[in-house]
Design a protein around this motif. Structure first.
Motif, PDB file in Angstrom:
ATOM      1  N   VAL A 134       0.841  -1.197   0.000  1.00 50.00           N
ATOM      2  CA  VAL A 134       0.000   0.000   0.000  1.00 50.00           C
ATOM      3  C   VAL A 134       0.877   1.249   0.000  1.00 50.00           C
ATOM      4  O   VAL A 134       2.042   1.196   0.370  1.00 50.00           O
ATOM      5  CB  VAL A 134      -0.961   0.049   1.213  1.00 50.00           C
ATOM      6  N   ALA A 135       0.284   2.355  -0.425  1.00 51.97           N
ATOM      7  CA  ALA A 135       0.976   3.644  -0.418  1.00 51.97           C
ATOM      8  C   ALA A 135       0.050   4.694   0.168  1.00 51.97           C
ATOM      9  O   ALA A 135      -1.169   4.605   0.026  1.00 51.97           O
ATOM     10  CB  ALA A 135       1.372   4.042  -1.831  1.00 51.97           C
ATOM     11  N   LEU A 136       0.650   5.684   0.777  1.00 52.66           N
ATOM     12  CA  LEU A 136      -0.114   6.811   1.299  1.00 52.66           C
ATOM     13  C   LEU A 136      -0.745   7.544   0.115  1.00 52.66           C
ATOM     14  O   LEU A 136      -0.054   7.988  -0.794  1.00 52.66           O
ATOM     15  CB  LEU A 136       0.796   7.759   2.079  1.00 52.66           C
ATOM     16  N   ALA A 137      -2.067   7.625   0.100  1.00 55.09           N
ATOM     17  CA  ALA A 137      -2.774   8.236  -1.024  1.00 55.09           C
ATOM     18  C   ALA A 137      -3.343   9.604  -0.679  1.00 55.09           C
ATOM     19  O   ALA A 137      -3.402  10.477  -1.536  1.00 55.09           O
ATOM     20  CB  ALA A 137      -3.903   7.314  -1.495  1.00 55.09           C
ATOM     21  N   THR A 146      -4.103   8.499  -9.516  1.00 56.15           N
ATOM     22  CA  THR A 146      -3.039   9.318 -10.113  1.00 56.15           C
ATOM     23  C   THR A 146      -3.518  10.055 -11.349  1.00 56.15           C
ATOM     24  O   THR A 146      -2.847  10.981 -11.801  1.00 56.15           O
ATOM     25  CB  THR A 146      -1.809   8.464 -10.485  1.00 56.15           C
ATOM     26  N   GLN A 147      -4.663   9.674 -11.907  1.00 55.85           N
ATOM     27  CA  GLN A 147      -5.190  10.321 -13.103  1.00 55.85           C
ATOM     28  C   GLN A 147      -6.032  11.560 -12.788  1.00 55.85           C
ATOM     29  O   GLN A 147      -6.408  12.296 -13.690  1.00 55.85           O
ATOM     30  CB  GLN A 147      -6.026   9.326 -13.909  1.00 55.85           C
ATOM     31  N   ARG A 148      -6.318  11.755 -11.514  1.00 53.59           N
ATOM     32  CA  ARG A 148      -7.100  12.946 -11.118  1.00 53.59           C
ATOM     33  C   ARG A 148      -6.256  14.198 -11.309  1.00 53.59           C
ATOM     34  O   ARG A 148      -5.043  14.171 -11.138  1.00 53.59           O
ATOM     35  CB  ARG A 148      -7.521  12.829  -9.658  1.00 53.59           C
ATOM     36  N   HIS A 149      -6.904  15.303 -11.624  1.00 50.89           N
ATOM     37  CA  HIS A 149      -6.176  16.557 -11.842  1.00 50.89           C
ATOM     38  C   HIS A 149      -5.476  17.056 -10.574  1.00 50.89           C
ATOM     39  O   HIS A 149      -4.489  17.778 -10.656  1.00 50.89           O
ATOM     40  CB  HIS A 149      -7.115  17.641 -12.390  1.00 50.89           C
ATOM     41  N   ASP A 150      -5.982  16.660  -9.416  1.00 54.59           N
ATOM     42  CA  ASP A 150      -5.399  17.123  -8.160  1.00 54.59           C
ATOM     43  C   ASP A 150      -4.528  16.062  -7.475  1.00 54.59           C
ATOM     44  O   ASP A 150      -4.212  16.199  -6.292  1.00 54.59           O
ATOM     45  CB  ASP A 150      -6.500  17.588  -7.210  1.00 54.59           C
ATOM     46  N   GLU A 183       2.029  14.727  -6.355  1.00 58.39           N
ATOM     47  CA  GLU A 183       3.214  14.087  -6.932  1.00 58.39           C
ATOM     48  C   GLU A 183       3.694  12.921  -6.078  1.00 58.39           C
ATOM     49  O   GLU A 183       4.180  11.934  -6.600  1.00 58.39           O
ATOM     50  CB  GLU A 183       4.340  15.103  -7.128  1.00 58.39           C
ATOM     51  N   MET A 184       3.532  13.042  -4.747  1.00 59.86           N
ATOM     52  CA  MET A 184       3.990  11.950  -3.876  1.00 59.86           C
ATOM     53  C   MET A 184       3.206  10.676  -4.147  1.00 59.86           C
ATOM     54  O   MET A 184       3.750   9.584  -4.076  1.00 59.86           O
ATOM     55  CB  MET A 184       3.925  12.337  -2.392  1.00 59.86           C
ATOM     56  N   LEU A 185       1.947  10.782  -4.531  1.00 63.44           N
ATOM     57  CA  LEU A 185       1.157   9.597  -4.863  1.00 63.44           C
ATOM     58  C   LEU A 185       1.639   8.995  -6.175  1.00 63.44           C
ATOM     59  O   LEU A 185       1.788   7.778  -6.297  1.00 63.44           O
ATOM     60  CB  LEU A 185      -0.327   9.935  -4.942  1.00 63.44           C
TER      61      LEU A 185
END
Length: 71
Positions: free
Chosen positions: A17-20, A44-48, A51-53
């Motif tokens: 898992v990753a911090l989202a 990751t495809q959302r406009h907002d 970068e860390m995600l």
């Protein structure tokens, strides 16, 4: 480093898992939500999307490609 945890999107355990999302509040404690690779990819495809995600998803994808690793 592979780490398992709870995916807040599909509401279950995941091998990696990753911090989202970091949830900030004006008063009281904030929070965070983690996502597994299949759930994090569309985020990751959302406009907002932070970068860390995007970086975390790239790292999870690299780990998933390693022999003996679950995706």
């Amino acid at each position: 480093m592979k780490r398992g945890g709870y995916c807040a999107w599909h509401k279950g355990w995941a091998e990696d898992v990753a911090l989202a999302v970091v949830i900030e509040q004006g008063s009281g404690p904030g929070g965070s939500a983690y996502a597994c690779l299949p759930c994090a990819r569309p985020l990751t495809q959302r406009h907002d999307a932070p970068e860390m995600l995007k970086q975390a998803v790239a790292e999870m994808e690299a780990r998933a490609q390693q022999p003996g690793q679950a995706s």
